[in-house]
Design an enzyme around this catalytic site. Structure first.
Site, mmCIF file in Angstrom:
data_model
loop_
_atom_site.group_PDB
_atom_site.id
_atom_site.type_symbol
_atom_site.label_atom_id
_atom_site.label_comp_id
_atom_site.label_asym_id
_atom_site.label_seq_id
_atom_site.Cartn_x
_atom_site.Cartn_y
_atom_site.Cartn_z
ATOM 1 C CE1 TYR A 1 35.250 34.274 42.549
ATOM 2 C CE2 TYR A 1 36.849 35.680 41.469
ATOM 3 C CZ TYR A 1 36.549 34.530 42.163
ATOM 4 O OH TYR A 1 37.538 33.647 42.483
ATOM 5 C CB CYS B 1 34.735 48.895 34.071
ATOM 6 S SG CYS B 1 35.734 48.125 32.772
ATOM 7 N N GLY C 1 44.134 38.554 47.527
ATOM 8 C CA GLY C 1 45.477 38.210 47.074
ATOM 9 C C GLY C 1 46.147 37.281 48.066
ATOM 10 C CB CYS D 1 40.581 42.611 32.594
ATOM 11 S SG CYS D 1 40.662 43.935 33.819
ATOM 12 C CG ASP E 1 31.460 33.850 40.066
ATOM 13 O OD1 ASP E 1 32.322 34.427 39.407
ATOM 14 O OD2 ASP E 1 31.695 32.811 40.704
ATOM 15 C CG ASN F 1 43.206 46.724 44.309
ATOM 16 O OD1 ASN F 1 42.046 46.940 44.585
ATOM 17 N ND2 ASN F 1 43.535 45.776 43.468
ATOM 18 N N GLY F 2 45.413 47.507 41.599
ATOM 19 C CA GLY F 2 44.978 47.904 40.270
ATOM 20 C C GLY F 2 46.022 47.595 39.220
ATOM 21 C CB CYS G 1 46.485 44.119 45.391
ATOM 22 S SG CYS G 1 47.787 43.538 44.320
ATOM 23 C CB SER H 1 32.180 32.178 43.517
ATOM 24 O OG SER H 1 32.120 30.896 42.920
#
Ligand code: SF4
Length: 474
Positions: free
Chosen positions: A256, A447, A37, A396, A360, A111-112, A8, A297
């Site tokens: 990326y 992260c 997205g 993830c 990538d 977004n998340g 997103c 990429s």
């Protein structure tokens, strides 16, 4: 690399005068965020009296016609492009999400991934909240609405929500009185930035700076981790709701996801990727005639590799830009065919040459294997593969659609085994130290959980989440 999907992009616009219509700006901004997205798109506006909106499945240009846009009248808007990880791809999960009840009326774009959304949902259900979808967006909306019953205003309700939500979230919210709120989680996983379009003094919040640029806007600042920004009638106020002594920017935004022309928390994505390419050469030099990027990429890292090594760069692989929605490919064999649809080697460039192929990341390795095969079939003598991200070994839970751990090749094979599997002449990955150097941030600002299994979010039932998310992953 085409095996991972971002989740997103968001945009919000607030013009100071009711005469200025912003839906067209929202459309253009979403077009600039389309890479984040491709599953659905939506725009909601405040028309002076109420919140109205339109959303649909597909690309931004497929969802919105000129007629639809001209019917979205208002000087305040939020918009969203979506790829899902926690809910199915259907219209009821498209965003923005409009929450409307007797005590709260707002639209939300997010977004998340909320890692504790299952327990929050249970608590809200016990309080009488009824859910119509299985998305975490709906849980956030109900949580904010529930908080609004206990506190004075949206700023307070959102501040309280930030102490309750665990996970990655950059979101924008449009209230029933035309206020915009922009919120970034305390660990700052996802980018979110503020700008202004000088011509009409329209404030813009967007997932990436490239969207502000596209609107001829000026970047003002990033929304800081743990910060809430309120925009109303030309005034901007901010509140630092939560402060932490570490952050967890998703390293994949640098490697990326984000556009190379974006700047994330002061770091140029292009420059970070180019530097990663230079470091990659120092870590894994190769003797070759050409550096060939996997488009698009691998291009920036390939440029860095070429500059550092002195090996010329050439476009030995072409990409069909019209093959967009890879997520509809349900099986491995479909995905493999899809690689052939998407890429084609340039025989006149690669024939008889030793090549360094730069990309990538490697997830399942099926894509890179097909590409190596295509290049060799087109006459490349040797293909040395160089990857600007370290091996991905873990799932993830913060918003990225990785496959399950058992499908991640680096979680199950050595580098040598992967090299054999993809039939490359050599394979070299970035190291975690090299990644930190390339991005230019220390470990406690990023992260890296999918690389080192150190998740920055505690107290999460990962097993339960894996079951929930796993059902939706391919
Ligand atoms: S686990 Fe990996 S992909 Fe997910 S947020 Fe962390 S760095 Fe990004």
């Amino acid at each position: 690399m085409i095996e991972i999907k971002e989740r997103c992009g968001v945009i919000a616009l607030s013009a100071p005068h009711k005469s200025i219509q912003v839906s067209r700006y929202a459309f253009d901004g979403l077009m600039a965020l389309q890479h984040r997205g491709q599953e659905s798109a939506g725009i909601y506006v405040f028309n002076g009296k109420s919140i109205e909106g339109y959303k649909g499945l597909g690309l931004v240009s497929e969802v919105f016609s000129t007629n639809i846009l001209s019917g979205l009248i208002g000087n305040v808007a939020i918009g969203h492009v979506r790829y899902s990880t926690t809910a199915k791809s259907d219209i009821e999960n498209a965003q923005p999400y409009h929450f409307s009840s007797t005590y709260a009326n707002f639209a939300l774009a997010f977004n998340g991934t909320i890692s504790n959304f299952l327990s929050l949902r249970k608590e809200l259900e016990e309080k009488g909240h009824v859910f119509t979808s299985n998305s975490d967006t709906e849980v956030i909306a109900h949580l904010i609405a529930s908080n609004l019953l206990e506190v004075e205003d949206y700023m307070e309700a959102l501040s309280l929500a930030m102490t309750q939500l665990k996970g990655a979230y950059s979101m924008v919210l449009l209230t029933e009185t035309g206020e915009i709120y922009a919120v970034r989680d305390p660990l700052g996983f996802k980018p979110l930035c503020l700008g202004v379009i000088p011509k009409n003094e329209i404030y813009v919040v967007a997932s990436e700076t490239a969207a502000i640029d596209t609107l001829s806007g000026e970047f003002l600042n990033d929304v800081a981790p743990g910060e809430i920004v309120r925009i109303c009638e030309g005034e901007v106020t901010t509140k630092k709701a939560v402060s932490l002594n570490r952050h967890a920017r998703c390293m994949f935004e640098f490697v990326y996801f984000s556009r190379p022309d974006s700047v994330f928390d002061g770091i140029s994505i292009y420059k970070a990727r180019e530097k990663l390419g230079r470091i990659l050469y120092r870590l894994h030099p190769a003797e070759a005639d050409l550096v060939v990027p996997v488009p698009d990429s691998g291009r920036c890292a390939a440029t860095g590799y070429s500059e550092e090594s002195g090996i010329p760069i050439a476009e030995g692989l072409m990409k069909n830009r019209y093959v967009w929605r890879t997520f509809i490919m349900p099986t491995q064999s479909y995905r493999e065919n899809q690689v052939r649809l998407k890429f084609n080697p340039v025989k006149s460039v690669v024939e008889g040459r030793d090549i360094v192929l730069v990309d990538d990341s490697i997830v399942r390795a099926t894509t890179i294997k097909r590409i190596v095969h295509m290049l060799k079939k087109a006459g490349a003598k040797k293909v040395h593969v160089r990857i600007s991200c370290p091996p991905i070994i873990a799932a993830c839970y913060m918003g990225i659609d990785f496959p399950t751990r058992r499908e991640l090749i680096a979680a199950n094979c050595t580098v040598k085994e992967i090299c054999n599997f993809i039939e490359a002449d050599s394979l070299g990955y970035m190291t975690i130290d090299g990644l930190l150097e390339g991005i230019g941030l220390p470990e406690n600002e990023l992260c890296l959980a999918c690389l080192n299994c150190k998740y920055p979010i505690e107290e999460i039932d990962f097993e339960l989440l894996e079951k929930t998310l796993g059902g939706e992953r391919r």
